[in-house]
Design a protein around this motif. Structure first.
Motif, PDB file in Angstrom:
ATOM      1  N   PRO A 212       9.563  -5.789  -0.180  1.00 52.78           N
ATOM      2  CA  PRO A 212       8.635  -6.069   0.923  1.00 52.78           C
ATOM      3  C   PRO A 212       7.982  -7.439   0.816  1.00 52.78           C
ATOM      4  O   PRO A 212       7.644  -8.052   1.830  1.00 52.78           O
ATOM      5  N   SER A 213       7.820  -7.935  -0.420  1.00 49.41           N
ATOM      6  CA  SER A 213       7.193  -9.244  -0.602  1.00 49.41           C
ATOM      7  C   SER A 213       8.018 -10.362   0.033  1.00 49.41           C
ATOM      8  O   SER A 213       7.482 -11.440   0.324  1.00 49.41           O
ATOM      9  N   ALA A 214       9.314 -10.125   0.250  1.00 47.16           N
ATOM     10  CA  ALA A 214      10.136 -11.129   0.942  1.00 47.16           C
ATOM     11  C   ALA A 214       9.709 -11.255   2.397  1.00 47.16           C
ATOM     12  O   ALA A 214       9.661 -12.361   2.958  1.00 47.16           O
ATOM     13  N   ASP A 215       9.391 -10.124   3.027  1.00 44.78           N
ATOM     14  CA  ASP A 215       8.884 -10.171   4.406  1.00 44.78           C
ATOM     15  C   ASP A 215       7.511 -10.831   4.466  1.00 44.78           C
ATOM     16  O   ASP A 215       7.182 -11.518   5.439  1.00 44.78           O
ATOM     17  N   ALA A 268      -6.212 -19.369   4.314  1.00 46.99           N
ATOM     18  CA  ALA A 268      -6.294 -18.493   3.138  1.00 46.99           C
ATOM     19  C   ALA A 268      -5.219 -17.406   3.187  1.00 46.99           C
ATOM     20  O   ALA A 268      -4.583 -17.092   2.177  1.00 46.99           O
ATOM     21  N   LEU A 269      -4.999 -16.838   4.361  1.00 49.76           N
ATOM     22  CA  LEU A 269      -4.005 -15.777   4.500  1.00 49.76           C
ATOM     23  C   LEU A 269      -2.602 -16.315   4.246  1.00 49.76           C
ATOM     24  O   LEU A 269      -1.803 -15.707   3.514  1.00 49.76           O
ATOM     25  N   ILE A 270      -2.278 -17.453   4.848  1.00 47.48           N
ATOM     26  CA  ILE A 270      -0.942 -18.026   4.665  1.00 47.48           C
ATOM     27  C   ILE A 270      -0.715 -18.400   3.211  1.00 47.48           C
ATOM     28  O   ILE A 270       0.375 -18.195   2.660  1.00 47.48           O
ATOM     29  N   ALA A 271      -1.733 -18.938   2.552  1.00 49.22           N
ATOM     30  CA  ALA A 271      -1.602 -19.279   1.130  1.00 49.22           C
ATOM     31  C   ALA A 271      -1.286 -18.045   0.299  1.00 49.22           C
ATOM     32  O   ALA A 271      -0.468 -18.097  -0.631  1.00 49.22           O
ATOM     33  N   ASP A 272      -1.912 -16.917   0.617  1.00 47.90           N
ATOM     34  CA  ASP A 272      -1.630 -15.681  -0.118  1.00 47.90           C
ATOM     35  C   ASP A 272      -0.217 -15.180   0.180  1.00 47.90           C
ATOM     36  O   ASP A 272       0.470 -14.673  -0.709  1.00 47.90           O
ATOM     37  N   CYS A 273       0.223 -15.298   1.433  1.00 43.56           N
ATOM     38  CA  CYS A 273       1.590 -14.901   1.779  1.00 43.56           C
ATOM     39  C   CYS A 273       2.616 -15.746   1.040  1.00 43.56           C
ATOM     40  O   CYS A 273       3.702 -15.262   0.700  1.00 43.56           O
ATOM     41  N   LEU A 274       2.278 -17.007   0.799  1.00 40.68           N
ATOM     42  CA  LEU A 274       3.216 -17.933   0.177  1.00 40.68           C
ATOM     43  C   LEU A 274       2.963 -18.092  -1.317  1.00 40.68           C
ATOM     44  O   LEU A 274       3.317 -19.123  -1.903  1.00 40.68           O
ATOM     45  N   ALA A 275       2.374 -17.100  -1.938  1.00 35.97           N
ATOM     46  CA  ALA A 275       2.214 -17.148  -3.393  1.00 35.97           C
ATOM     47  C   ALA A 275       3.590 -17.321  -4.035  1.00 35.97           C
ATOM     48  O   ALA A 275       4.543 -16.602  -3.730  1.00 35.97           O
ATOM     49  N   GLY A 276       3.706 -18.296  -4.921  1.00 41.27           N
ATOM     50  CA  GLY A 276       5.003 -18.577  -5.519  1.00 41.27           C
ATOM     51  C   GLY A 276       5.512 -17.472  -6.424  1.00 41.27           C
ATOM     52  O   GLY A 276       6.718 -17.258  -6.529  1.00 41.27           O
ATOM     53  N   ARG A 283       0.790  -7.935  -4.136  1.00 34.01           N
ATOM     54  CA  ARG A 283      -0.534  -7.329  -3.957  1.00 34.01           C
ATOM     55  C   ARG A 283      -0.918  -7.267  -2.479  1.00 34.01           C
ATOM     56  O   ARG A 283      -1.824  -6.519  -2.098  1.00 34.01           O
ATOM     57  N   LEU A 284      -0.252  -8.057  -1.658  1.00 33.71           N
ATOM     58  CA  LEU A 284      -0.571  -8.097  -0.235  1.00 33.71           C
ATOM     59  C   LEU A 284       0.420  -7.192   0.504  1.00 33.71           C
ATOM     60  O   LEU A 284       1.449  -7.632   0.988  1.00 33.71           O
ATOM     61  N   ASP A 285       0.067  -5.895   0.601  1.00 37.03           N
ATOM     62  CA  ASP A 285       0.967  -4.989   1.312  1.00 37.03           C
ATOM     63  C   ASP A 285       0.816  -5.194   2.817  1.00 37.03           C
ATOM     64  O   ASP A 285      -0.103  -5.870   3.296  1.00 37.03           O
ATOM     65  N   ALA A 286       1.728  -4.587   3.579  1.00 41.74           N
ATOM     66  CA  ALA A 286       1.796  -4.860   5.020  1.00 41.74           C
ATOM     67  C   ALA A 286       0.545  -4.370   5.755  1.00 41.74           C
ATOM     68  O   ALA A 286       0.120  -4.992   6.739  1.00 41.74           O
ATOM     69  N   ASP A 287      -0.055  -3.276   5.321  1.00 45.73           N
ATOM     70  CA  ASP A 287      -1.267  -2.790   5.989  1.00 45.73           C
ATOM     71  C   ASP A 287      -2.434  -3.757   5.777  1.00 45.73           C
ATOM     72  O   ASP A 287      -3.209  -4.040   6.701  1.00 45.73           O
TER      73      ASP A 287
END
Length: 508
Positions: A212-215, A268-276, A283-287
């Protein structure tokens, strides 16, 4: 290129498919062709034809798996943000070998894709309704993940904008069902939207592991594009170059540089989505992602934000009042020439100064070149890459002559590109479907992307001062040559000084 053993589809209007009739071609890709069609009552649909056979057994197996995934997920999924498949039909038409045996998926028809919407946007400006679009994408993604599915190919081309304004996720050929923490998918995907770890994974007998982290990563890239009019968070003139930049960031060899115009909650949200690190991204699930998207898209409600909106309304009212006063003053001036009582009229305002880095109105930069120069500069987040800087470079390179040439050194066009180097970075600046170093818009926008990358490379090497001079030197040599020299090489110093002189003339 090799022969795939099948002819492209060329179906005539009226061709019948599963109770529907073809009306027009919508588009074609590597794995299928999509036609517009209508049912018996004239209701619009789209029909996606998945071809019956490919050359190699491996490709046949991949196609069979894609067909299975598309059908299976389409039948299992049920959500307003997921495109619906209305019917699946195997075509039997021996008279048309190119379509005989093909699987036809009859689906809801969209108005256009998000990719088409982005193609017409001005870089740096968000797509209209950006918050709503991203909220609906996140809602569809949360539905999928909540039921154990990973999309696997989230990108603007697979986000459909419907006639009623709704948003749908589409193209489920790479969608996979979770088995524990991961799923498996064929080793395919869009290089611009796959996470960094995808490139280092080996495909086994079941395919490539997909989590899911790929999405989540793909959503971060998508959100950056939607909020900046199509700008990718990792710079590069090609998908391969952008993927290499993303991999360098994930290794810690380069920082994450998001567009400076992003609002703080989205940044901030995009940075978390793009964690390397994939584990950090997990840790950032879809909900949670959906909740944060909704919060970022909502109007600000803090006291400071309310005060800011009030100030904006006050400025708006003041602006309207100023317009009324100006209109009244203009009418009075038409009937009287004397200054008002109480003293002489104030002097007229002088010309406003151009914005920092902008090309001055009275400069020698040709008018026809200003738009591509501004576009090239806007696409780079680095402070040094301004319209004035690019204009100074172009003047020094060619004197703004789009037909300039130095055959002895294999340099051509307004930006004096070496053809082989241009081809590695080429962009279509005039949107005519071609990338030509003798086209001024193509050459200028490509120059902007390349010098932006040079600027970033030099900063990664630790340079913080004299960057305009170093970037110009890198353009004439390379970033490695500049680094090995420890500054501007002597052989290009006269050219660098010329660019800096022009830059000073333009106010840079």
């Amino acid at each position: 290129m090799h022969d795939t053993g099948r002819r492209p589809l060329d179906l005539p209007p009226g061709y019948p498919v599963a109770g529907h009739r073809i009306t027009a071609l919508i588009g074609s890709g590597g794995w299928g062709t999509v036609y517009a069609a209508e049912d018996a009552a004239g209701r619009p649909v789209a029909v996606k034809f998945l071809p019956p056979g490919l050359l190699t057994p491996g490709l046949r197996r991949t196609m069979a798996e894609l067909v299975h995934r598309e059908r299976y997920f389409s039948e299992a999924a049920d959500h307003p943000q997921l495109i619906r498949t209305l019917a699946a039909h195997t075509v039997h038409d021996p008279g048309r070998p190119e379509v005989d045996g093909a699987l036809a998926l009859v689906m809801e028809r969209a108005d256009r894709s998000l990719q088409q919407e982005l193609a017409g946007r001005e870089p740096g400006r968000p797509v209209p309704g950006a918050g709503r679009i991203l909220t609906e994408v996140a809602a569809g993604l949360a539905h999928m993940h909540g039921r154990g599915w990973v999309h696997g190919d989230l990108k603007p081309g697979n986000i459909l904008l419907m006639p009623d304004g709704g948003v749908r996720l589409a193209d489920f050929g790479l969608t996979a069902e979770l088995d524990g923490t991961h799923a498996y998918t064929p080793p395919l995907g869009s290089p611009d939207h796959v996470p960094p770890e995808w490139w280092s994974q080996r495909a086994g007998a079941q395919g490539v592991q997909l989590r899911p982290s790929a999405d989540v990563w793909a959503f971060g890239v998508l959100a950056h594009q939607v909020l900046t009019g199509g700008l990718h968070p990792f710079l590069g003139a090609s998908a391969r170059a952008r993927s290499l930049a993303a991999q360098a960031y994930a290794r810690g060899a380069a920082p994450l540089r998001l567009d400076e115009r992003l609002p703080a909650p989205w940044r901030a949200l995009i940075a978390d989505c793009l964690a390397g690190d994939r584990r950090e991204r997990e840790r950032l699930d879809a909900d949670t992602l959906l909740a944060r998207v909704r919060a970022a898209a909502a109007p600000p409600t803090t006291p400071s934000a309310v005060r800011w909106r009030r100030r904006r309304r006050g400025r708006h009212r003041a602006g309207l009042w100023a317009v009324c006063v100006l209109a009244a003053a203009t009418a009075a001036a038409s009937s009287a020439t004397l200054p008002p009582a109480g003293g002489p009229a104030p002097p007229p305002p002088g010309p406003s100064a151009p914005a920092s880095g902008a090309i001055p109105a009275g400069s020698d930069v040709p008018t026809a070149l200003r738009e591509p120069i501004d576009l090239a500069a806007r696409q780079c987040p680095e402070a040094e890459i301004t319209p004035a800087f690019l204009a100074a470079m172009l003047k020094a390179e060619s004197g703004f002559d789009p037909n300039a040439a130095r055959p002895q050194s294999q340099e051509y066009g307004i930006a004096m590109w070496t053809p082989s180097v241009f081809n590695a970075w080429a962009q279509d600046g005039d949107h005519d479907g071609r990338k030509d170093y003798m086209s001024a818009p193509d050459a200028i926008v490509t120059m902007g992307g390349y010098v932006c990358w040079l600027d970033q490379q030099l900063k990664r090497r630790g340079y913080r001062t004299d960057l305009p001079a170093l970037v110009v030197a890198g353009y004439r040599t390379s970033d490695k040559t500049v680094a090995d020299t420890g500054g501007v090489p002597a052989r290009v110093r006269p050219h660098v000084d010329l660019v800096l002189r022009y830059l000073a003339e333009y106010g840079g």
